[in-house]
Scaffold this active site. Structure first.
Site, PDB file in Angstrom:
ATOM      1  N   GLY A 173       7.058 -12.653   2.909  1.00 46.28           N
ATOM      2  CA  GLY A 173       7.044 -14.011   2.380  1.00 46.28           C
ATOM      3  C   GLY A 173       5.846 -14.283   1.494  1.00 46.28           C
ATOM      4  O   GLY A 173       4.896 -13.502   1.417  1.00 46.28           O
ATOM      5  N   GLY A 261       2.414  -8.885   5.980  1.00 45.06           N
ATOM      6  CA  GLY A 261       2.200  -9.304   7.361  1.00 45.06           C
ATOM      7  C   GLY A 261       2.538  -8.215   8.357  1.00 45.06           C
ATOM      8  O   GLY A 261       2.455  -7.019   8.064  1.00 45.06           O
ATOM      9  N   ASP A 262       2.979  -8.631   9.540  1.00 37.88           N
ATOM     10  CA  ASP A 262       3.248  -7.696  10.635  1.00 37.88           C
ATOM     11  C   ASP A 262       4.244  -6.612  10.244  1.00 37.88           C
ATOM     12  O   ASP A 262       3.974  -5.416  10.386  1.00 37.88           O
ATOM     13  CB  ASP A 262       3.780  -8.454  11.858  1.00 37.88           C
ATOM     14  CG  ASP A 262       2.665  -9.121  12.639  1.00 37.88           C
ATOM     15  OD1 ASP A 262       1.647  -8.466  12.883  1.00 37.88           O
ATOM     16  OD2 ASP A 262       2.821 -10.295  13.000  1.00 37.88           O
ATOM     17  N   THR A 290      -1.894 -13.624   5.957  1.00 33.99           N
ATOM     18  CA  THR A 290      -1.611 -14.641   6.955  1.00 33.99           C
ATOM     19  C   THR A 290      -2.406 -15.893   6.646  1.00 33.99           C
ATOM     20  O   THR A 290      -3.631 -15.824   6.478  1.00 33.99           O
ATOM     21  CB  THR A 290      -1.948 -14.157   8.375  1.00 33.99           C
ATOM     22  OG1 THR A 290      -1.899 -15.269   9.290  1.00 33.99           O
ATOM     23  CG2 THR A 290      -3.334 -13.525   8.441  1.00 33.99           C
ATOM     24  N   ASP A 292      -2.657 -18.234   8.761  1.00 34.39           N
ATOM     25  CA  ASP A 292      -3.081 -18.771  10.051  1.00 34.39           C
ATOM     26  C   ASP A 292      -4.550 -18.515  10.355  1.00 34.39           C
ATOM     27  O   ASP A 292      -5.081 -19.052  11.322  1.00 34.39           O
ATOM     28  CB  ASP A 292      -2.241 -18.171  11.184  1.00 34.39           C
ATOM     29  CG  ASP A 292      -0.809 -18.680  11.170  1.00 34.39           C
ATOM     30  OD1 ASP A 292      -0.579 -19.744  10.557  1.00 34.39           O
ATOM     31  OD2 ASP A 292       0.063 -18.026  11.753  1.00 34.39           O
ATOM     32  N   ARG A 337       1.634 -19.797  15.221  1.00 32.21           N
ATOM     33  CA  ARG A 337       2.377 -19.305  16.375  1.00 32.21           C
ATOM     34  C   ARG A 337       1.447 -18.853  17.498  1.00 32.21           C
ATOM     35  O   ARG A 337       1.699 -19.071  18.660  1.00 32.21           O
ATOM     36  CB  ARG A 337       3.272 -18.150  15.948  1.00 32.21           C
ATOM     37  CG  ARG A 337       4.228 -17.667  17.043  1.00 32.21           C
ATOM     38  CD  ARG A 337       5.060 -16.507  16.543  1.00 32.21           C
ATOM     39  NE  ARG A 337       5.765 -16.843  15.312  1.00 32.21           N
ATOM     40  CZ  ARG A 337       6.404 -15.947  14.564  1.00 32.21           C
ATOM     41  NH1 ARG A 337       6.397 -14.670  14.897  1.00 32.21           N
ATOM     42  NH2 ARG A 337       7.033 -16.331  13.474  1.00 32.21           N
TER      43      ARG A 337
END
Length: 400
Positions: A173, A261-262, A290, A292, A337
Site C-alpha cells: 500500500g 511492510g510485513d 509503516t 504507525d 493495530r
C-alpha cells in the site's frame, strides 16, 4: 520535502540507503517482524579491523556451516546471531555479506574524501557501537537487555562505485513520503558514493520479471517529493522468488532496496535466502514502510508526521459535531493495530480529546473508574466529549 512529511533520520538513511551501513533485527525473526524492528539484510560493512571474532561460512552444495564466537547459525543464515555480553547484556546481529562471501575486498568509504563529511569528528560508526533496545534502566540493571548493531556509514565498504548497479522497488500500500525515500536513496548513492547506475523496478515485485526498469538519477527524482504515491508504481503479490533472483542475476544488479511492510519483507527474506544459496555478491536492504511509528531503535518512521496531522483534522471535525449536539460523543478511529503512537500524538496535538484508547494500555468497561463511568461523568460535566480509539485498542482490555 512536502509539508508534514517526516524527514528521514540520518542514521536511518545510512542504515538502508548508503553503501556502508548495517542494521538491527528482532530476536524472533529477521524479516517477518521487520516493520517493528527495522532490520536490514546482509548489507553494510563490518570493518576488518574489528576485534570481534566473526563466523566463517563456506558455500558448498547450498550448505553453509558456521563456527566461531557466535555459536550455531542456521544453514540459511536467517536467524539473528546472538552473543552474551557483560552485565547481562545480549547482542543480536543480522546476516552480513561476508557470512557467505568471507574473502571480499574492502575499499575506503568515499565519504572520507568528501569535504562536507571528512571534517566531522568521528563521522563513521565503529563496529563496537551498539544501540540498546530499552533506554530506560535502573542502577541495578545498567547495561543489561538486548542490544543491536548501530546503523550508519562505515570506514570501509565492499563495493566500488563503478561496480554498483542498484535498484529500488516499492511494494504494498501507499504511505506518505514514499517518493521522498526514493529521492533520498538516489541522491545518497549518486552524490555521496558516486554510483551512476540506479534503476527503479516498475510496479512492485512482479516488475522484476514482467516490466522494464526505470533509469533513476538526481534530475529524474528532483521534484518527486512534492507528489503523492510512488513514481515507481506498486502492487500487492506478484512475488516469485526464482524469477526475481534470476532477473537480479541476469541484469547484474548487486544492491536491492526494498520498501514495504510485513508481507513485502517476507518476500525480501526469500530473496535474501536465494541469493545466499547462489553465492551472489548481492545485498538486500529492507526499508520498513509503516506510518504507525512502531519500529524500535529508529527515531521516527516516514509518513508518521503526515498521519498525525491528518488525524487532527478528523478529531477537529468530531469535536465540532459533538459540541453542537446535546450529550454529543465524537468517536475517531485511527490506525494503530499494535501501537498507539498516531492516536497519542494526535490527541496531544489536538487538545480537544477527552479519552484516548491505545493498544499498549489495557482498560475495562464497567465498574468504578471504568470507561462507561468516565463517559457518563464527562458528559454530565461538559455536555459533550471526543474519544480517540486506535484500531488495536481493547484487544487485551479487562472485563470484555
Amino acid at each position: 520535502m512536502a509539508a508534514a512529511v517526516a524527514p528521514i533520520p540520518a542514521h536511518y538513511l545510512h542504515a538502508a540507503v548508503t553503501l556502508a551501513s548495517h542494521g538491527n533485527a528482532d530476536s524472533k525473526s529477521l524479516v517477518s517482524n521487520l516493520p517493528r524492528r527495522g532490520a536490514f539484510l546482509g548489507f553494510g560493512v563490518r570493518g576488518r579491523g574489528s576485534s570481534r571474532a566473526r563466523p566463517m561460512h563456506d558455500v558448498s552444495n547450498i550448505q553453509l556451516r558456521a563456527a566461531g564466537k557466535w555459536g550455531v547459525v542456521r544453514s540459511e543464515l536467517l536467524n539473528p546471531k546472538s552473543e552474551a555480553g557483560a552485565c547481562g547484556s545480549t547482542f543480536e546481529d543480522v546476516p552480513h555479506i561476508t557470512d557467505w562471501l568471507p574473502d571480499l575486498e574492502t575499499f575506503p568509504n568515499p565519504l572520507k574524501f568528501n569535504p562536507a563529511y571528512s571534517a566531522v569528528k568521528k563521522y563513521f560508526v565503529d563496529d563496537d557501537d551498539f544501540v540498546a533496545k530499552d533506554i530506560v534502566v535502573n542502577m541495578e540493571n545498567v547495561g543489561s537487555g538486548l542490544h543491536f548493531r548501530r546503523a550508519g556509514p562505515r570506514d570501509k565498504i565492499y563495493f566500488r562505485a563503478e561496480e554498483v548497479k542498484a535498484c529500488i522497488v516499492t511494494c504494498g500500500g501507499l504511505c506518505p513520503g514514499l517518493n521522498t525515500v526514493i529521492r533520498e536513496i538516489v541522491c545518497a548513492l549518486w552524490y555521496q558514493y558516486g554510483v551512476r547506475e540506479i534503476y527503479g523496478i516498475d510496479g512492485g515485485y512482479r516488475g522484476f520479471y514482467a516490466r522494464n526498469t526505470i533509469t533513476l538519477n538526481p534530475k529524474v527524482v528532483n521534484d518527486i517529493h512534492k507528489r503523492g504515491g510512488t513514481i515507481l508504481g506498486t502492487s500487492r503479490g506478484g512475488h516469485d522468488t526464482m524469477k526475481i533472483v534470476d532477473s537480479i542475476e541476469n541484469r547484474g544488479i548487486n544492491q536491492v532496496y526494498i520498501i514495504g511492510g510485513d508481507g513485502t519483507h517476507k518476500g525480501a527474506e526469500a530473496i535474501h535466502e536465494e541469493i545466499i544459496k547462489r553465492g551472489l555478491k548481492v545485498v538486500v536492504a529492507g526499508i520498513p514502510k509503516t506510518i504507525d511509528n512502531d519500529i524500535d531503535i529508529i527515531d521516527k518512521s516516514f509518513g508518521f508526521d503526515t498521519a498525525v496531522e491528518e488525524a487532527q483534522r478528523a478529531i477537529n471535525a468530531a469535536h465540532v459535531e459533538a459540541e453542537s449536539t446535546h450529550n454529543g460523543v465524537g468517536v475517531v478511529k485511527l490506525m494503530g493495530r499494535y501501537s498507539g503512537y498516531i492516536a497519542m500524538y494526535a490527541t496531544l496535538a489536538s487538545r480537544d480529546v477527552d479519552c484516548c484508547l491505545i493498544p499498549e494500555v489495557p482498560f475495562f468497561l464497567e465498574g468504578e473508574d471504568g470507561l462507561y463511568e468516565f463517559v457518563y461523568r464527562r458528559l454530565r460535566e461538559n455536555g459533550h466529549m471526543v474519544v480517540v480509539v486506535a484500531e488495536g485498542s481493547g484487544t487485551f482490555f479487562e472485563g470484555s
